[in-house]
Design an enzyme around this catalytic site. Structure first.
Site, short mmCIF file in Angstrom:
data_model
loop_
_atom_site.label_atom_id
_atom_site.label_comp_id
_atom_site.label_asym_id
_atom_site.label_seq_id
_atom_site.Cartn_x
_atom_site.Cartn_y
_atom_site.Cartn_z
N GLY A 190 0.81 -1.22 0.00
CA GLY A 190 0.00 0.00 0.00
C GLY A 190 0.84 1.26 0.00
O GLY A 190 0.32 2.35 0.23
N SER B 168 4.25 1.28 -4.57
CA SER B 168 5.47 0.92 -5.31
C SER B 168 5.18 0.69 -6.79
O SER B 168 5.98 1.08 -7.64
CB SER B 168 6.17 -0.27 -4.68
OG SER B 168 5.54 -1.46 -5.04
N SER B 169 4.03 0.13 -7.14
CA SER B 169 3.78 -0.11 -8.58
C SER B 169 3.61 1.21 -9.31
O SER B 169 4.10 1.37 -10.44
CB SER B 169 2.57 -1.02 -8.78
OG SER B 169 1.38 -0.40 -8.33
N ALA C 193 5.01 4.07 -8.47
CA ALA C 193 6.33 4.70 -8.53
C ALA C 193 7.17 4.08 -9.64
O ALA C 193 7.81 4.79 -10.43
CB ALA C 193 7.03 4.59 -7.19
N ASP D 170 -2.35 7.18 -6.52
CA ASP D 170 -0.94 6.79 -6.41
C ASP D 170 -0.10 7.39 -7.54
O ASP D 170 0.99 7.92 -7.31
CB ASP D 170 -0.79 5.25 -6.48
CG ASP D 170 -1.31 4.58 -5.24
OD1 ASP D 170 -2.14 5.18 -4.54
OD2 ASP D 170 -0.89 3.43 -4.96
O1 PMV Z 1 -3.60 0.27 -0.20
P1 PMV Z 1 -3.63 1.26 -1.28
O2 PMV Z 1 -2.60 2.31 -1.19
O3 PMV Z 1 -3.73 0.64 -2.64
O4 PMV Z 1 -4.92 2.17 -1.01
C1 PMV Z 1 -6.18 1.87 -1.44
C2 PMV Z 1 -7.04 3.05 -1.15
C3 PMV Z 1 -8.50 2.80 -1.42
O5 PMV Z 1 -9.17 4.02 -1.09
C4 PMV Z 1 -9.03 1.71 -0.53
C5 PMV Z 1 -8.77 2.44 -2.87
C6 PMV Z 1 -8.48 3.53 -3.88
O6 PMV Z 1 -8.31 3.16 -5.05
O7 PMV Z 1 -8.47 4.72 -3.54
#
Ligand code: PMV
Length: 289
Positions: free
Chosen positions: A75, A78-79, A81, A123
């Protein structure tokens, strides 16, 4: 040969609620992932589907070398980045002239394709531009930079973002009268936190409330609870799950002089800590070598 790097990210507030159009706040963090791309007629076989898709979508061929201190599948982005740094390095090496906007857009498309539709632009946007970002629906706004002392605790419990998102969706179908107000409250906490970004104590309290609401959504895990309680007991202003939950990571906001103590307490439970702070640069060209 071109080398570019990109930072990881944490969700500070609003994960899960952002999926339903509520505001969320994410932040670019160290450590970085660095990717070197070199023109080559005999490309080395890319180890990652994200990198393969970077080459396929740009129609060029090259070899690639990755260095990363960012744990994958935890979470911390990293993917995203790896994808943004690879696109930036390809653009540089092959003279494609991609802007940052173009890199963020392409990186998101690639994540969506590889993850079969399940990727928010959070991300890829955060890793490309750096900084603290407020996401609401399709809009993204960079917030003023803050010197936040964060300690991340990785439970090392594997989790699936898709499964956790599904879990919340099912809860919402079953009991909308309970789940919708929780999502609404997470949105309210996020907006309150945005006003308190430079006040560590109220900000920490917002993190604690957000954590409780995530627990109420059912995305907690005993290891996450343990690390959150550990961090608070070691002096953190506040602590919460970060990202999808069900395993993965938590994040604690700490007084500067308590960072090492909080990190040590997390490590003592058998989890892995990372002391980190804001990255304001996003993707960055590095010296080759
Ligand atoms: O765990 P991560 O960083 O992939 O966070 C997911 C965040 C969610 O709100 C649950 C899903 C999203 O796509 O925003």
């Amino acid at each position: 040969m071109a080398t570019w790097s990109a930072p990881g990210k944490v969700f500070l507030f609003g994960e899960h609620a952002v999926v339903y159009g509520k505001p969320g706040v994410a932040m670019a963090i160290r450590p970085r992932v660095s990717v070197t791309v070199r023109k080559s007629r005999n490309p080395s076989h890319a180890r990652s589907p994200y990198i393969e898709e970077c080459f396929r979508s740009t129609g060029v061929q090259g070899s690639v070398y990755i260095r990363s201190q960012l744990p994958s599948s935890s979470g911390l982005g990293s993917s995203a980045a790896v994808t943004a740094a690879t696109l930036a390095a390809i653009s540089d090496e092959f003279g494609l002239g991609f802007s940052r906007d173009e890199i963020a857009r392409r990186a998101h498309e690639i994540e969506r394709k590889v993850q079969k539709g399940r990727a928010s632009p959070t991300d890829t946007y955060v890793t490309t531009f750096g900084g603290i970002v407020l996401i609401t629906g399709d809009s993204k706004r960079r917030l003023p930079p803050q010197n936040l002392n964060l300690v991340i605790g990785n439970t090392l419990v594997s989790h699936s973002t898709a499964k956790m998102v599904e879990h919340v969706a099912r809860g919402r179908e079953r009991t909308p009268e309970i789940v919708d107000p929780i999502l609404e409250a997470i949105g309210a906490v996020t907006m309150r936190a945005v006003k308190s970004l430079n006040k560590p104590q109220p900000l920490g309290r917002c993190m604690d409330i957000n954590h409780a609401l995530l627990d109420a959504l059912g995305v907690g895990h005993p290891e996450l609870s343990k690390l959150v309680l550990t961090a608070r007991a070691a002096g953190a202003f506040g602590a919460k799950i970060t990202g999808a939950g069900g395993g993965g990571c938590m994040v604690a906001l700490c007084p500067k002089n308590a960072k090492s103590r909080v990190a040590g307490a997390i490590d003592a439970t058998g989890a892995r800590s990372i002391i980190t702070t804001l990255d304001t640069e996003g993707i960055r060209r590095e010296k080759n070598g």
